[in-house]
Scaffold this active site. Structure first.
Site, PDB file in Angstrom:
ATOM      1  N   SER A 150     -64.035  76.869  60.300  1.00  0.00           N
ATOM      2  CA  SER A 150     -64.324  76.161  61.544  1.00  0.00           C
ATOM      3  C   SER A 150     -63.376  76.667  62.624  1.00  0.00           C
ATOM      4  O   SER A 150     -62.284  77.156  62.328  1.00  0.00           O
ATOM      5  CB  SER A 150     -64.096  74.663  61.338  1.00  0.00           C
ATOM      6  N   TYR A 163     -59.365  67.628  58.069  1.00  0.00           N
ATOM      7  CA  TYR A 163     -60.367  68.684  58.257  1.00  0.00           C
ATOM      8  C   TYR A 163     -59.695  69.980  58.731  1.00  0.00           C
ATOM      9  O   TYR A 163     -59.930  71.055  58.169  1.00  0.00           O
ATOM     10  CB  TYR A 163     -61.413  68.200  59.273  1.00  0.00           C
TER      11      TYR A 163
HETATM   12  P1  NAI Z   1     -74.491  69.945  56.332  1.00  0.00           P
HETATM   13  O1  NAI Z   1     -74.104  68.544  56.010  1.00  0.00           O
HETATM   14  O2  NAI Z   1     -75.805  70.179  56.961  1.00  0.00           O
HETATM   15  O3  NAI Z   1     -74.325  70.855  55.038  1.00  0.00           O
HETATM   16  C1  NAI Z   1     -73.239  70.693  54.152  1.00  0.00           C
HETATM   17  C2  NAI Z   1     -73.772  70.600  52.734  1.00  0.00           C
HETATM   18  O4  NAI Z   1     -72.654  70.459  51.833  1.00  0.00           O
HETATM   19  C3  NAI Z   1     -74.681  69.395  52.515  1.00  0.00           C
HETATM   20  O5  NAI Z   1     -75.958  69.804  52.073  1.00  0.00           O
HETATM   21  C4  NAI Z   1     -73.958  68.567  51.461  1.00  0.00           C
HETATM   22  O6  NAI Z   1     -74.819  67.911  50.568  1.00  0.00           O
HETATM   23  C5  NAI Z   1     -73.097  69.613  50.776  1.00  0.00           C
HETATM   24  N1  NAI Z   1     -71.941  69.012  50.083  1.00  0.00           N
HETATM   25  C6  NAI Z   1     -71.081  68.099  50.547  1.00  0.00           C
HETATM   26  N2  NAI Z   1     -70.204  67.750  49.587  1.00  0.00           N
HETATM   27  C7  NAI Z   1     -70.515  68.479  48.492  1.00  0.00           C
HETATM   28  C8  NAI Z   1     -69.977  68.565  47.187  1.00  0.00           C
HETATM   29  N3  NAI Z   1     -68.917  67.816  46.799  1.00  0.00           N
HETATM   30  N4  NAI Z   1     -70.544  69.406  46.303  1.00  0.00           N
HETATM   31  C9  NAI Z   1     -71.648  70.151  46.649  1.00  0.00           C
HETATM   32  N5  NAI Z   1     -72.185  70.106  47.884  1.00  0.00           N
HETATM   33  C10 NAI Z   1     -71.637  69.282  48.792  1.00  0.00           C
HETATM   34  O7  NAI Z   1     -73.316  70.466  57.286  1.00  0.00           O
HETATM   35  P2  NAI Z   1     -72.999  71.884  57.949  1.00  0.00           P
HETATM   36  O8  NAI Z   1     -72.562  71.604  59.313  1.00  0.00           O
HETATM   37  O9  NAI Z   1     -74.058  72.848  57.710  1.00  0.00           O
HETATM   38  O10 NAI Z   1     -71.689  72.269  57.138  1.00  0.00           O
HETATM   39  C11 NAI Z   1     -71.511  73.517  56.527  1.00  0.00           C
HETATM   40  C12 NAI Z   1     -70.076  73.953  56.769  1.00  0.00           C
HETATM   41  O11 NAI Z   1     -69.892  74.241  58.136  1.00  0.00           O
HETATM   42  C13 NAI Z   1     -69.033  72.923  56.394  1.00  0.00           C
HETATM   43  O12 NAI Z   1     -68.002  73.537  55.650  1.00  0.00           O
HETATM   44  C14 NAI Z   1     -68.512  72.464  57.731  1.00  0.00           C
HETATM   45  O13 NAI Z   1     -67.187  72.047  57.661  1.00  0.00           O
HETATM   46  C15 NAI Z   1     -68.656  73.735  58.551  1.00  0.00           C
HETATM   47  N6  NAI Z   1     -68.684  73.546  59.979  1.00  0.00           N
HETATM   48  C16 NAI Z   1     -69.625  72.744  60.555  1.00  0.00           C
HETATM   49  C17 NAI Z   1     -69.653  72.607  61.927  1.00  0.00           C
HETATM   50  C18 NAI Z   1     -70.698  71.789  62.595  1.00  0.00           C
HETATM   51  O14 NAI Z   1     -70.633  71.647  63.815  1.00  0.00           O
HETATM   52  N7  NAI Z   1     -71.674  71.235  61.892  1.00  0.00           N
HETATM   53  C19 NAI Z   1     -68.695  73.305  62.797  1.00  0.00           C
HETATM   54  C20 NAI Z   1     -67.752  74.120  62.071  1.00  0.00           C
HETATM   55  C21 NAI Z   1     -67.767  74.244  60.724  1.00  0.00           C
END
Ligand code: NAI
Length: 324
Positions: A150, A163
């Site tokens: 991030s 985070y």
């Molecule tokens: P999202 O919530 O759409 O996808 C994240 C996925 O991780 C979900 O499908 C969830 O079920 C899965 N997950 C959570 N805990 C888990 C576990 N213990 N075991 C297996 N799977 C698990 O969110 P997003 O935004 O696509 O997140 C992806 C990455 O991007 C994350 O690491 C987040 O920190 C990072 N990120 C997101 C930003 C945003 O604006 N959405 C900005 C910067 C980084």
């Protein structure tokens, strides 16, 4: 790594958001795709989406796994080898959760949950997969490990302690693995976006029952604020395109914006400034700029004050202005 076709990608968090975008893009590149996620319903939908996007049915494997559980993560690695005949060539660890509130309100549960998924699970993946990848592919073909980090990795904020700490640590891991894996012909990349169109606003719903004691004010309404902000985020496929280019160029950091050099110089300058009295003064001006950006971002969300990123009301040591 420049050749993707016919190789295997293991993508955590691949059922949603950034991970699903990566799964689609690398499927289109001709890779066999494993998506590993904790939500079975989301996995089922994601498999359909990846196939509709062009992947052959037999080239997509979905594994339900809590990545913080080392035995379960190891079993997912074994399953990958059974189904696709080897470990992944490309490991992208994207699963993540977030929770926001004043650092001084953070509980052990807040740290254990957020750092458990965003950092410890990434460590699990590296320890489980890297030896398998070296044994199977070193000297034969190129491989890559990547993590979805991030922009928050470069600078902790008052309300992002667990985070930002986790994301700074995964960046550091990629610096280490980049150096360590170079002799094997492998690369390492941390992609550092600011805002992605995703479902991360709903992450609180995934908090395990044994880690529910948060110090933050969390409600359907605060989740609504996050959902509104993330609805304006970067398209996951566009983000995946930036990551692919960084992997091809063997870059350690992928800052997925056209003005990425300017952004990185800004972070470097801020950190440099932290080390002298004059620099601390210069940072006051930069802090004001950052506060303006935060205010702009909050305009994307409902205007009613729902106590987003504030502390639980009963924490009697927290400044009242930071409680809800
Ligand atoms: P999202 O919530 O759409 O996808 C994240 C996925 O991780 C979900 O499908 C969830 O079920 C899965 N997950 C959570 N805990 C888990 C576990 N213990 N075991 C297996 N799977 C698990 O969110 P997003 O935004 O696509 O997140 C992806 C990455 O991007 C994350 O690491 C987040 O920190 C990072 N990120 C997101 C930003 C945003 O604006 N959405 C900005 C910067 C980084």
């Amino acid at each position: 790594m420049k050749d993707f076709s016919g190789k295997i990608a293991f993508i955590t968090g691949g059922a949603s958001g950034a991970g699903l975008g990566q799964a689609k893009l690398f499927a289109k590149e001709g890779m066999k795709i494993v998506i590993a996620d904790v939500r079975q319903d989301a996995l089922d939908c994601a498999v359909q989406e990846i196939i509709e996007y062009g992947a052959a049915k037999d080239d997509v494997l979905a594994i339900k796994v809590d990545l913080t559980d080392r035995a379960a993560y190891t079993a997912a690695a074994d399953k990958t080898e059974q189904v696709f005949g080897g470990p992944p060539h490309l490991l992208i660890q994207t699963a993540g959760v977030n929770a926001f509130g004043p650092a001084e309100a953070s509980t052990f549960d807040d740290y254990d949950w957020v750092m458990g998924v965003c950092l410890n699970a990434v460590i699990n993946g590296l320890v489980i997969f890297v030896p398998r990848m070296i044994k199977a592919y070193a000297g034969k073909t190129s491989c890559h490990v990547a993590v979805t980090s991030s922009m928050g990795a470069f600078r902790g904020g008052a309300t992002t302690a667990p985070y930002s700490a986790a994301k700074a640590a995964v960046n550091s891991l990629m610096y280490s693995y980049y150096e360590a894996l170079k002799p094997y012909g492998f690369g390492a990349t941390a992609v550092c976006p600011a805002n992605i169109r995703s479902n991360i606003g709903e992450a609180e719903k995934l908090r395990p029952a044994n880690l529910k004691n948060t110090g933050y004010n969390v409600s359907e309404k605060t989740m609504g604020v996050l959902n509104a902000i993330h609805a304006h985020g970067m398209d996951p496929l566009v983000l995946a395109g930036w990551l692919k280019e960084a992997i091809e160029n063997d870059q350690v950091i992928c800052m997925p914006y056209d003005n990425n050099q300017e952004i990185m110089r800004g972070h470097a300058e801020y950190i440099f400034n932290l080390s002298s009295p004059e620099g601390m003064k210069r940072n006051e001006a930069l802090d004001k700029e950052r506060e303006k950006q935060r205010e702009e971002m909050m305009k994307l969300a409902p205007q009613e004050d729902v106590g987003f990123a504030k502390a639980r009301s009963d924490l009697d040591w927290v400044d009242p202005a930071r409680k809800f």
